[in-house]
Enzyme design. Structure first.
Site, PDB file in Angstrom:
ATOM      1  N   PHE A  21       0.787  -1.225   0.000  1.00 62.27           N
ATOM      2  CA  PHE A  21       0.000   0.000   0.000  1.00 62.27           C
ATOM      3  C   PHE A  21       0.826   1.287   0.000  1.00 62.27           C
ATOM      4  O   PHE A  21       0.273   2.361  -0.181  1.00 62.27           O
ATOM      5  CB  PHE A  21      -0.921   0.010   1.241  1.00 62.27           C
ATOM      6  CG  PHE A  21      -1.706  -1.260   1.406  1.00 62.27           C
ATOM      7  CD1 PHE A  21      -2.783  -1.546   0.580  1.00 62.27           C
ATOM      8  CD2 PHE A  21      -1.344  -2.189   2.360  1.00 62.27           C
ATOM      9  CE1 PHE A  21      -3.501  -2.726   0.716  1.00 62.27           C
ATOM     10  CE2 PHE A  21      -2.055  -3.374   2.505  1.00 62.27           C
ATOM     11  CZ  PHE A  21      -3.143  -3.642   1.683  1.00 62.27           C
ATOM     12  N   GLY A  77      -2.096 -10.777   9.089  1.00 59.80           N
ATOM     13  CA  GLY A  77      -2.839  -9.604   8.655  1.00 59.80           C
ATOM     14  C   GLY A  77      -3.325  -8.752   9.799  1.00 59.80           C
ATOM     15  O   GLY A  77      -3.635  -9.264  10.879  1.00 59.80           O
ATOM     16  N   HIS A 146      -3.222  -0.672  13.164  1.00 59.32           N
ATOM     17  CA  HIS A 146      -3.563   0.743  13.280  1.00 59.32           C
ATOM     18  C   HIS A 146      -4.595   1.037  14.358  1.00 59.32           C
ATOM     19  O   HIS A 146      -5.159   2.129  14.396  1.00 59.32           O
ATOM     20  CB  HIS A 146      -4.047   1.271  11.926  1.00 59.32           C
ATOM     21  CG  HIS A 146      -2.930   1.486  10.944  1.00 59.32           C
ATOM     22  ND1 HIS A 146      -1.759   0.785  10.999  1.00 59.32           N
ATOM     23  CD2 HIS A 146      -2.811   2.323   9.876  1.00 59.32           C
ATOM     24  CE1 HIS A 146      -0.962   1.174  10.000  1.00 59.32           C
ATOM     25  NE2 HIS A 146      -1.577   2.114   9.319  1.00 59.32           N
ATOM     26  N   HIS A 171       4.315   5.555   9.884  1.00 56.00           N
ATOM     27  CA  HIS A 171       3.527   5.631   8.651  1.00 56.00           C
ATOM     28  C   HIS A 171       2.046   5.816   8.960  1.00 56.00           C
ATOM     29  O   HIS A 171       1.578   5.491  10.046  1.00 56.00           O
ATOM     30  CB  HIS A 171       3.723   4.348   7.839  1.00 56.00           C
ATOM     31  CG  HIS A 171       3.205   4.438   6.439  1.00 56.00           C
ATOM     32  ND1 HIS A 171       2.584   3.386   5.795  1.00 56.00           N
ATOM     33  CD2 HIS A 171       3.214   5.471   5.553  1.00 56.00           C
ATOM     34  CE1 HIS A 171       2.255   3.755   4.571  1.00 56.00           C
ATOM     35  NE2 HIS A 171       2.603   5.021   4.400  1.00 56.00           N
ATOM     36  N   ASP A 172       1.339   6.374   7.987  1.00 54.97           N
ATOM     37  CA  ASP A 172      -0.110   6.595   8.073  1.00 54.97           C
ATOM     38  C   ASP A 172      -0.473   7.560   9.197  1.00 54.97           C
ATOM     39  O   ASP A 172      -1.396   7.316   9.982  1.00 54.97           O
ATOM     40  CB  ASP A 172      -0.866   5.273   8.233  1.00 54.97           C
ATOM     41  CG  ASP A 172      -0.786   4.412   6.984  1.00 54.97           C
ATOM     42  OD1 ASP A 172      -0.715   4.987   5.877  1.00 54.97           O
ATOM     43  OD2 ASP A 172      -0.777   3.171   7.092  1.00 54.97           O
TER      44      ASP A 172
END
Length: 216
Positions: A21, A77, A146, A171-172
């Protein structure tokens, strides 16, 4: 921060071809940070591997610096990648057990990029691995789960391992809730407030901070 050499065209091509991503602009900023941090001669550590897109850039920087990239992931995941969620990819579900397993895709990604020997893949949950990790690292890249629970655990487990002068990359990071989840943003604010880190650069949702004090 001095401007380092960009990744070679073949490295960038492998990054763009890999499942994942991270946009190119943020990837180049990560590579720049990893190249600088690599000069410390310490491992470059990533929390959250998925299929190895960003690992390619860390491994390339590690290769140039004569060090190694360590990547930590349970490979089942994160929350948003589970069935029924926005980022779910059925292609990385193990049909035998019915759960996500990104490890085989990750290994193929590194093999195709010719970077397997520069990466140590640790398969496990970030807090558990952090508890048994004894040494310092030159860079920590936080890009795992997250939720507040997971982002906070990644920060608390790994930020103290960043060596003096090393880099913490998050990140993000989205200051505006309309753009994305807030857990990485809260971790970023906590790092700044700790007194241990000073901001170096901002590239879209990627934040690079330098370890400049004790703070823990």
């Amino acid at each position: 921060m001095a401007v380092p050499a960009a990744p070679k065209p073949e490295t960038l091509a492998a990054f763009e071809a890999a499942k994942g991503f991270m946009p190119v602009r943020e990837g180049l900023a990560l590579h720049a940070a990893a190249t600088e941090a690599g000069r410390l001669g310490l491992p470059l550590l990533e929390v959250g591997t998925y299929c190895g897109r960003s690992t390619i850039l860390l491994a390339d920087a590690a290769r140039a610096a004569g060090t190694v990239a360590v990547t930590v992931d349970h490979h089942r995941g994160s929350e948003e990648q589970q069935p029924g969620w926005e980022y779910h990819d059925p292609a990385v579900v193990d049909p035998e057990v019915g759960l996500m397993d990104t490890l085989p895709t990750f290994r193929r990604t590194l093999h195709k990029a010719g970077l397997e020997e520069y990466v140590i893949a640790v398969v496990g949950r970030s807090p558990q691995v952090a508890r048994v990790w004894a040494g310092e690292v030159g860079l920590v890249f936080i890009d795992g789960g997250h939720t507040d629970e997971h982002a906070t655990a990644d920060y608390e487990g790994w930020a103290p391992r960043v060596a003096e002068g090393g880099l913490l990359v998050v990140h993000d990071v989205f200051p505006d809730p309309a753009d994305g989840g807030q857990a990485p943003y809260r971790v970023y604010l906590r790092a700044l407030a700790s007194g241990a880190f000073t901001e170096v650069s901002v590239t879209d949702s990627l934040r690079v901070l330098r370890r400049t004090g004790p703070g823990f």
